[in-house]
Every structure is written in structure tokens, then in C-alpha cells.
Enzyme design. Sequence first.
Site, PDB file in Angstrom:
ATOM      1  N   CYS A 169      -1.193   5.728   9.386  1.00  0.00           N
ATOM      2  CA  CYS A 169      -1.772   4.374   8.679  1.00  0.00           C
ATOM      3  C   CYS A 169      -2.878   4.605   7.593  1.00  0.00           C
ATOM      4  O   CYS A 169      -2.728   5.627   6.977  1.00  0.00           O
ATOM      5  CB  CYS A 169      -1.848   3.402   9.760  1.00  0.00           C
ATOM      6  SG  CYS A 169      -3.499   4.194  10.898  1.00  0.00           S
ATOM      7  N   ARG A 182       0.742  -1.276   0.078  1.00  0.00           N
ATOM      8  CA  ARG A 182       0.073  -0.107   0.044  1.00  0.00           C
ATOM      9  C   ARG A 182       0.899   1.222  -0.019  1.00  0.00           C
ATOM     10  O   ARG A 182       0.491   2.079  -0.729  1.00  0.00           O
ATOM     11  CB  ARG A 182      -1.060  -0.059   1.111  1.00  0.00           C
ATOM     12  CG  ARG A 182      -2.079  -1.093   1.155  1.00  0.00           C
ATOM     13  CD  ARG A 182      -2.911  -1.022   2.353  1.00  0.00           C
ATOM     14  NE  ARG A 182      -3.847   0.138   2.350  1.00  0.00           N
ATOM     15  CZ  ARG A 182      -4.501   0.357   3.656  1.00  0.00           C
ATOM     16  NH1 ARG A 182      -4.589  -0.090   4.527  1.00  0.00           N
ATOM     17  NH2 ARG A 182      -5.460   1.541   3.166  1.00  0.00           N
TER      18      ARG A 182
END
Length: 286
Positions: free
Chosen positions: A241, A181
Site C-alpha cells: 500500500c 494513486r
Amino acid sequence: MTANPPPSPILSAADLKEELAGPRPPVLLDVRWQLGGPNLRAEYEAAHLPDAVYVDLDAELAGPAGSGGRHPLPDPEEFGAVMRRAGVSADMPVVVYDGGQGWAAARAWWLLRWTGHARVRVLDGGLAAWTAAGGALSAEVTPLSEGDFKPNPGAIGLLDADAAASLARTGVLLDARAGERYRGEVEPIDPVGGHIPGAVSAPTTQNVGPGGLLLDGAALRARFEGLGVPGDGTAPVGVYCGSGVSGAHEVLALAAAGIPAALYAGSWSEWSADGSRPVAVGELPG
């Protein structure tokens, strides 16, 4: 003269057993959670640590999703009311746990720390570690006396998008998501893949060893120093995050290593929702 090290933010199952048998047992919060829901209240009602109170991460540890991200911070006063109903008082120790991953428990730990509670810890390894150690479970929901905790936000570091961008240039900003990611190879949830320019890939899953337990403090410190985090506190450290949940777990790991860090609570879900913000891709911070 050497300063005393800060108290550990984690607690083993064996040590929790001792504290629960003592004269001043901690308040227990069950924060089991799964991304995308539904909540795990039914699992809590079937079996939990005796006298633990269930807290719903999506409904009680986050505000409504929107421009601030998928899990923006809850209103502090509403959070305080939730904690008081759960029996939390300012002078009582609190232990939070989840199913074992540690992310949801860390979110509760971070919120309590940010709002001024000084005596909150995470059960290392969560419910799985508790049962592996022979800890008892209960299906009884025990009414608790209301606590007196009043939130006072700001006790530990919090970043907004601009501060996170600045920290990536002037300090160390860690990206706690999975590496693919960060690199922009996949993005299963948010509008676009990639990372905040200047951020360093530091998946929080790598802070955990066998059995879902956090690595010890020395191993964590070595890991973070290898990522460019100075162990002597000479540069500010921040974490983000996807939506401020797994990032809280990385802040917890940093705290266990003796390294203070701020959390960008809006995280990638807030950053990527604004098309005017730059996005970097690939292995390098950019």
C-alpha cells in the site's frame, strides 16, 4: 478428508459481547489512528471498550520513518515490550479495534500474527459497530497485569522491495491503495505516483460493505479471484500500500477469504523513495 478451515481473523460485535462475558475474555487493544496525527489517545481516554488498552500506531506499531518507509516495522523486542505492557500473553486471545475503518486494527493484527501470536482477531467494524450493537463504553483506564508475550518474527509472510518486485512477476502482487494513486494520476504523500511494475490494482476500500464491515468470505474470495488470485493457493500472493497500514487490511481480507498473503511492509513509501526502482503508471500492471 477435508481440512478444517482456518479460524476467522475477524469477530463481530455480538460475538465479542459473548466472549467478554465468558470465563476467559480476550485482551482488548484500542488502535484508533489518523494519518498524519495527532494520535487519538484523548478520544480513547474519553470513551473506549471497558478494559481496553490504547496502542499508538505511529509510536508503538512502527519504527522511525526513513529509508524503510513512512511506517517501517518496529523493533520486534520493543514491540513485544509494548504488547506485554498492554497485558498480551501468548495463551490469551486478543481482539484489536479502531474507529471503524479497520486499517490501524489490521496493522496491529498483522504485527501480532507476524511475531507469532496465534489467537488475535479484529473487531469487524470497530468502535462504530460496537456502539451500534449497544456495546458499553468506559472512560476508566484499568491497570492490567503485564503479559508474557515474546515475539518470534516470521510466522506469516513478509516481503522486502526485491521480493515484492519478484512476486509481481511470478505470483500476484496486489496494490491496496486508491486507484488514482496506482495509476499515477495523483500522489498526495509519497515522492512519485504510480505502482510497482506487474502489480494489480486492488483498493482495500472495496473489501468493505455497508456499515464498514468486511464482505463475507465468499464475496471476498470472488473479488480476489476476479483480480487473478487463485483461490487454491497455487500462486503466491503479496500486498503493498502506501506505508504498510492499509495493506495489512487487505492481508486481513485475504485471510478472511482463506487466502494467505505476504505484506510488503515498506510499501510504496519505501519503493518510491529510491529513484533507481522502476515505476509503472496507468490502468495496466505494466
